[in-house]
Design an enzyme around this catalytic site. Structure first.
Site, PDB file in Angstrom:
ATOM      1  CB  ALA A 313      -0.920  -0.002   1.213  1.00  0.00           C
ATOM      2  CB  CYS A 373      -6.864  -1.742  14.723  1.00  0.00           C
ATOM      3  SG  CYS A 373      -5.608  -2.427  13.660  1.00  0.00           S
TER       4      CYS A 373
HETATM    5  N1  SAH Z   1     -10.187  -3.427   5.936  1.00  0.00           N
HETATM    6  C1  SAH Z   1     -10.175  -4.856   6.179  1.00  0.00           C
HETATM    7  C2  SAH Z   1      -9.217  -5.258   7.290  1.00  0.00           C
HETATM    8  C3  SAH Z   1      -7.782  -4.880   7.061  1.00  0.00           C
HETATM    9  S1  SAH Z   1      -6.669  -5.835   8.007  1.00  0.00           S
HETATM   10  C4  SAH Z   1     -11.581  -5.320   6.514  1.00  0.00           C
HETATM   11  O1  SAH Z   1     -12.396  -4.500   6.890  1.00  0.00           O
HETATM   12  O2  SAH Z   1     -11.850  -6.513   6.424  1.00  0.00           O
HETATM   13  C5  SAH Z   1      -5.155  -5.308   7.374  1.00  0.00           C
HETATM   14  C6  SAH Z   1      -4.820  -5.806   5.990  1.00  0.00           C
HETATM   15  O3  SAH Z   1      -3.627  -5.144   5.592  1.00  0.00           O
HETATM   16  C7  SAH Z   1      -4.538  -7.297   5.840  1.00  0.00           C
HETATM   17  O4  SAH Z   1      -5.408  -7.825   4.870  1.00  0.00           O
HETATM   18  C8  SAH Z   1      -3.084  -7.375   5.338  1.00  0.00           C
HETATM   19  O5  SAH Z   1      -2.910  -8.368   4.345  1.00  0.00           O
HETATM   20  C9  SAH Z   1      -2.890  -6.013   4.737  1.00  0.00           C
HETATM   21  N2  SAH Z   1      -1.517  -5.468   4.694  1.00  0.00           N
HETATM   22  C10 SAH Z   1      -0.575  -5.491   5.660  1.00  0.00           C
HETATM   23  N3  SAH Z   1       0.512  -4.793   5.273  1.00  0.00           N
HETATM   24  C11 SAH Z   1       0.248  -4.315   4.027  1.00  0.00           C
HETATM   25  C12 SAH Z   1       0.967  -3.496   3.096  1.00  0.00           C
HETATM   26  N4  SAH Z   1       2.176  -3.014   3.393  1.00  0.00           N
HETATM   27  N5  SAH Z   1       0.371  -3.179   1.932  1.00  0.00           N
HETATM   28  C13 SAH Z   1      -0.865  -3.647   1.643  1.00  0.00           C
HETATM   29  N6  SAH Z   1      -1.580  -4.406   2.486  1.00  0.00           N
HETATM   30  C14 SAH Z   1      -1.043  -4.745   3.652  1.00  0.00           C
END
Ligand code: SAH
Length: 429
Positions: A313, A373
């Site tokens: 991301a 969170c």
């Molecule tokens: N918004 C989601 C929950 C997100 S949990 C819902 O409501 O269901 C956090 C997510 O971030 C996980 O799916 C994980 O795979 C992702 N993640 C962790 N680090 C990341 C990164 N650097 N870039 C993209 N995604 C990432």
């Protein structure tokens, strides 16, 4: 009063102050006398003068040596656990609606330290995190109470091997504990998706029955997700965001970007209201499940495709911001950046960077839904980080909503650790 046979622990003045403040945890460094207490025992807690303070659950391995469970004497832990589970279910009947998936028991926040129970339609998933809750009679009471109250089709224990190791509990696999079913489909937030079906027929689905059908015989248009309690990768939505999904849907518009989308929680709620939705996550299995969930909800997005992008991301937002991409709505829901207090500064700069990049891409009037969170990042810290990103982006942000976790994840005022999720919704003025 006759001398009780129950083991006793004496705690330091600092431990006493903590108990009196209403916090259930007393650290090992505040235990002054504890003679031969078995792992997971129910203990009487007293101050240095022998004054009785309450009953607690003892852990022989955790730094949190005792977790208070009552101000009174407790003799029958399984019976107390059963009673508290019933109280937790009764609380959900008051505060949960328009979903068949929600947290039934949230550990300390429901006065059941070390026990987490989630309901996913007709499948119940439980996690045991402490020695006391792992005892066979307690497990038996938990299962019997859930069966009696909810008549589920299956009860599954999900095991985190690392936690069992830390608690010095024997290794165990995730498994079906009762019934036959470990996977299902959950439904939530019908009212958020199609406001006109804020139907009489769609309401809290308690008691193991399926959601009722709408008068025309079609199933209600709620947002659906696959759930499989025994699959390697956890599936289902993040239940703590359930109310925020519905609120985000109310502001949804135009071109939306759901960053850290996991299995599509926000994206699927936004799709019916947006021209296009793009979900971004670094986990391919999560995106594959998101795509299956999108197909399951096909009728909601009326032929609209949600685009799923596998990417880091931070990199993607940097590239998109540099390429001057424009969005009308951006959701940021990253994993916890501050796992401990020591990570706080790094976490704050992570949040700042993400929010700054998202703000650069937001069109005038655009909506930012931004979450944290991390318990160690306070609500005030988080608002300040977003404010500082707005200053750097030369944009004015107006606070529309300041939200937290869904009400089935209760927050106890004197147990700050129970409140961890921040979700603020802003518009660019
Ligand atoms: N918004 C989601 C929950 C997100 S949990 C819902 O409501 O269901 C956090 C997510 O971030 C996980 O799916 C994980 O795979 C992702 N993640 C962790 N680090 C990341 C990164 N650097 N870039 C993209 N995604 C990432």
């Amino acid at each position: 009063m006759s001398e009780p046979s129950r083991p006793a622990v004496t705690i330091s003045p600092r431990g006493v102050a903590r108990v009196k403040s209403g916090h259930p945890w007393v650290y090992r460094s505040d235990i002054t006398v504890a003679d031969a207490v078995p792992a997971g025992a129910l203990v009487r807690v007293a101050d240095a003068r022998g004054k009785f303070l309450g009953t607690a659950l003892y852990s022989s391995s955790s730094q949190i040596a005792i977790r208070m469970i009552a101000r009174e004497e407790v003799s029958d832990l399984p019976a107390l656990v059963a009673e508290r589970i019933r109280a937790a279910i009764a609380y959900r009947k008051q505060v949960v609606s328009d979903t068949d998936a929600y947290r039934l028991v949230f550990s300390e926040a429901d006065f059941l330290p070390g026990l987490i129970i989630d309901r996913y339609n007709d499948v119940i998933s439980l996690q045991i995190l402490t020695q006391a809750m792992d005892a066979e009679p307690v497990r038996g009471a938990v299962i019997a109470t859930l069966v009696e109250e909810l008549e589920p089709a299956g009860i599954v224990e999900r095991v985190d091997p690392r936690i069992r190791e830390l608690e010095q509990l024997p290794a165990r696999d995730s498994a079906l504990l009762w019934g036959k079913k470990s996977s299902t489909i959950i439904s939530m937030n019908a009212a958020a998706v199609v406001p006109q079906v804020r139907a009489r027929s769609v309401r809290a689905n308690l008691g193991g029955k399926a959601l009722e059908e709408t008068p025309n015989g079609l199933p209600p248009s709620s947002v659906r997700f696959y759930y499989d309690a025994l699959e390697g990768q956890k599936t289902g939505a993040f239940l703590d965001q359930r109310e925020n999904y519905a609120t985000a849907a109310r502001y949804a518009r135009g071109q939306a970007l759901d960053v850290f989308c996991y299995q599509g929680g926000f994206a699927l709620h936004l799709a019916p209201h947006c021209a296009s939705v793009t979900g971004v996550d670094s986990s391919r299995p999560a995106l594959e499940m998101a795509d299956k969930n999108a197909a399951l909800n096909g009728q909601l997005s009326s032929g609209k495709e949600i685009e799923w992008i596998e990417a880091n991301a931070f990199d993607l937002l940097r590239d998109y911001a540099a390429a001057a991409r424009r969005y009308d709505m951006v959701v940021l829901d990253p994993p916890a950046f501050a796992k401990t207090k020591r990570d706080l500064d790094k976490a704050l700069s992570g949040y700042k960077e993400l929010n700054l990049r998202a703000l650069k891409m937001l069109a005038p009037g655009g909506i930012l839904v931004t979450c944290s969170c991390s318990f160690h990042v306070s609500a005030a810290d988080f608002v300040e980080v977003v404010a500082s990103a707005a200053r750097d982006a030369h944009k004015s942000l107006r606070l529309l909503e300041s939200r937290a976790q869904a009400k089935d994840h209760p927050i106890l005022l004197n147990v700050p650790e129970t409140g961890y999720l921040k979700c603020i919704i802003l518009d660019v003025t």
